[in-house]
Design a protein around this motif. Structure first.
Motif, short mmCIF file in Angstrom:
data_model
loop_
_atom_site.label_atom_id
_atom_site.label_comp_id
_atom_site.label_asym_id
_atom_site.label_seq_id
_atom_site.Cartn_x
_atom_site.Cartn_y
_atom_site.Cartn_z
N GLY A 33 62.47 3.28 44.02
CA GLY A 33 63.83 3.22 43.20
C GLY A 33 63.57 4.63 43.10
N ASP A 34 64.94 5.47 42.75
CA ASP A 34 64.72 6.61 43.49
C ASP A 34 64.16 7.50 42.94
N ASN A 35 63.63 7.36 41.58
CA ASN A 35 62.81 8.55 41.24
C ASN A 35 61.33 7.36 41.15
N ASP A 36 60.71 6.27 41.87
CA ASP A 36 59.70 6.13 42.04
C ASP A 36 58.81 7.09 43.42
N LEU A 37 57.47 6.46 43.23
CA LEU A 37 56.83 7.13 44.15
C LEU A 37 56.17 5.14 44.73
N LEU A 38 56.08 5.08 45.82
CA LEU A 38 55.15 3.98 46.97
C LEU A 38 53.56 4.75 46.44
N ILE A 39 52.99 3.40 45.57
CA ILE A 39 51.53 3.80 45.91
C ILE A 39 50.38 3.14 46.87
N GLN A 40 49.90 3.31 47.88
CA GLN A 40 49.35 2.89 48.50
C GLN A 40 47.30 3.20 47.42
N VAL A 41 47.67 1.95 47.10
CA VAL A 41 46.41 1.70 45.31
C VAL A 41 44.82 1.73 46.30
N LYS A 42 44.43 3.43 46.02
CA LYS A 42 42.31 3.16 46.47
C LYS A 42 41.62 2.61 45.78
N ALA A 43 41.92 2.63 44.40
CA ALA A 43 41.44 2.75 43.32
C ALA A 43 42.09 2.37 41.47
N VAL A 44 41.30 1.49 40.67
CA VAL A 44 41.86 1.41 39.65
C VAL A 44 40.82 0.82 38.07
N SER A 45 40.83 1.30 37.24
CA SER A 45 39.64 0.84 36.07
C SER A 45 40.07 -0.36 34.93
N ILE A 46 39.54 -0.54 34.55
CA ILE A 46 39.61 -1.81 34.10
C ILE A 46 39.58 -0.93 32.48
N ASN A 47 40.45 -1.02 31.65
CA ASN A 47 40.52 -0.91 30.64
C ASN A 47 40.70 -2.12 29.40
N PRO A 48 40.56 -1.74 28.10
CA PRO A 48 40.23 -2.42 27.21
C PRO A 48 41.90 -3.42 27.56
N ILE A 49 42.99 -2.69 27.07
CA ILE A 49 44.58 -3.26 27.52
C ILE A 49 44.57 -3.76 28.31
N ASP A 50 43.65 -4.41 29.05
CA ASP A 50 44.28 -4.88 30.82
C ASP A 50 44.27 -6.30 29.70
N TRP A 51 42.91 -6.35 29.26
CA TRP A 51 42.35 -7.76 28.75
C TRP A 51 43.00 -7.83 27.28
N LYS A 52 43.61 -6.62 26.24
CA LYS A 52 44.34 -7.46 25.13
C LYS A 52 45.96 -8.06 25.81
N ILE A 53 46.00 -7.53 26.71
CA ILE A 53 47.55 -7.70 27.41
C ILE A 53 47.57 -9.26 27.94
N MET A 54 46.28 -9.66 28.59
CA MET A 54 46.00 -11.41 29.11
C MET A 54 45.60 -12.37 28.31
N GLU A 55 45.15 -11.72 27.06
CA GLU A 55 45.04 -12.65 25.64
C GLU A 55 46.32 -12.79 24.98
N GLY A 56 47.17 -11.58 25.57
CA GLY A 56 48.77 -11.69 24.19
C GLY A 56 48.88 -11.49 23.29
N ALA A 57 47.89 -10.64 22.93
CA ALA A 57 47.71 -9.88 21.35
C ALA A 57 48.16 -8.69 21.67
N THR A 58 49.00 -8.14 22.83
CA THR A 58 50.40 -6.91 23.01
C THR A 58 51.81 -8.03 23.13
N LYS A 59 51.96 -8.90 22.94
CA LYS A 59 53.22 -9.80 23.57
C LYS A 59 54.24 -9.27 21.99
N LEU A 60 54.19 -8.64 21.17
CA LEU A 60 55.04 -8.45 20.07
C LEU A 60 55.62 -6.68 20.72
#
Length: 339
Positions: A33-60
């Motif tokens: 979009g107008d204010n966005d960067l399109l990133i070609q991703v080279k690497a990412v890290s796994i964080n506890p928030i990722d699996w908390k999101i997957m478990e549904g713990a953050t849905k509220l």
């Protein structure tokens, strides 16, 4: 989000309650979009928030509708920019943490607003840069924005050998604080090398029977570890946590109503009471994306003051194995995926 008509590999959460996302090869590639960067991703890290999101713990607070791409930080090359972007250009190498509503970095391409990114530290590898944004921003905002840490103060950092802890030790030490940390036997040499002044081996020692007169407690554990830490505060001290139930101000930031704010308030009454009993205060941190702070952190990395700590690196195809290792609690520093 617009779609380009092209496809990419992405780590998708098909439903809540899973332990690892599904790697798909035909996910639509996004268009900036107008204010966005399109990133070609080279690497990412796994964080506890990722699996908390997957478990549904953050849905509220974060009601994402499956299927969606997971991922909360990373590093890559700017592939395209929106028409209002001024700070970056195609070819720039950046690292980033998206806002709460822009989860989705575990893909060959992702969208980041320009104020959520910074040029990656020049002395870092892609893997090191990808492991920094979420943990470094968390440590920065807890120690400085919430706690106001100053030179000469005594700070207790729980779980010093973890992703957040390894960065928090270095930031606190650079600020001139006396740094105390807890860790297991296998993490002692690591936290010592990062600058910890006092190290408590939680297997053999009880921190709450040893310590007192702490100016700042940075809690990354929650539960009884947090509860026991309040009594260590000196008058005027502060305990900042990133675990447990958020405080009402977080509900405000997420645009939630009176009922959820009331639930959060009641849930934290005990924490505020324990803090007042010690003559201190209690703060909850839900970290925010901040490209300007990432710029400052990159300078500390390039000057040798902060060293990114990466435990293991996995290819994108080994994502399930990587998630299992991160969730085991054995990691020293970050777990990173290369894409």
């Amino acid at each position: 989000m617009q779609k380009s008509g092209e496809f990419m590999k992405a780590a998708v959460v098909p439903k809540y309650g899973i332990k690892s996302p599904t790697l798909v090869s035909n996910w639509p590639r996004p268009v900036p979009g107008d204010n966005d960067l399109l990133i070609q991703v080279k690497a990412v890290s796994i964080n506890p928030i990722d699996w908390k999101i997957m478990e549904g713990a953050t849905k509220l607070l974060l009601p994402l509708k499956p299927p969606f791409v997971i991922g909360n930080d990373g590093a890559g090359i700017v592939s395209g920019v929106g028409k209002l972007v001024k700070q970056f250009k195609p070819g720039d190498e950046v690292y980033f943490r998206p806002r709460k509503d822009r989860v989705g970095t575990f893909a060959e391409y992702c969208l980041i607003r320009e104020d959520e990114a910074a040029l990656r530290p020049g002395k870092s590898t892609w893997e090191e840069a990808a492991g920094l944004p979420l943990v470094a921003l968390t440590a920065w905002q807890a120690l400085f924005d919430k706690a106001g840490l100053k030179a000469g103060q005594r700070v207790l950092i729980h779980a010093g050998s973890g992703g957040v802890g390894t960065i928090a030790i270095q930031l606190a030490k650079n600020a001139g604080a006396h740094v105390i940390t807890t860790c297991g036997p296998s993490g002692i040499e690591l936290v010592k090398s990062l600058g910890a002044d006092e190290i408590i081996n939680y297997r053999d020692q009880k921190f709450d029977e040893i310590l007192k007169d702490i100016d700042v407690v940075f809690d990354t554990m929650g539960g009884q570890t947090m509860k026991k830490s309040f009594a260590l505060l000196k008058p005027g001290g502060v305990l900042v946590t990133v675990n447990g139930i958020p405080t009402p101000d977080v509900a405000d930031r997420y645009g939630k109503g009176f009922i959820l704010k009331t639930i959060f308030k009641i849930a934290n009454n005990g924490n505020h009471s324990l803090a007042r009993k010690a003559g201190g205060r209690f703060e909850y941190l839900l970290m925010e994306a901040n490209g300007a702070q990432l710029e400052k952190i990159a300078k500390l990395v390039d000057s040798g003051i902060v060293k990114p700590i990466v435990d293991k690196v996995y290819p994108f195809s080994k994502m399930e194995e990587a998630f299992a290792y991160q969730m085991s609690g054995r990691a020293k520093g970050k777990v990173v995926l290369t894409i």
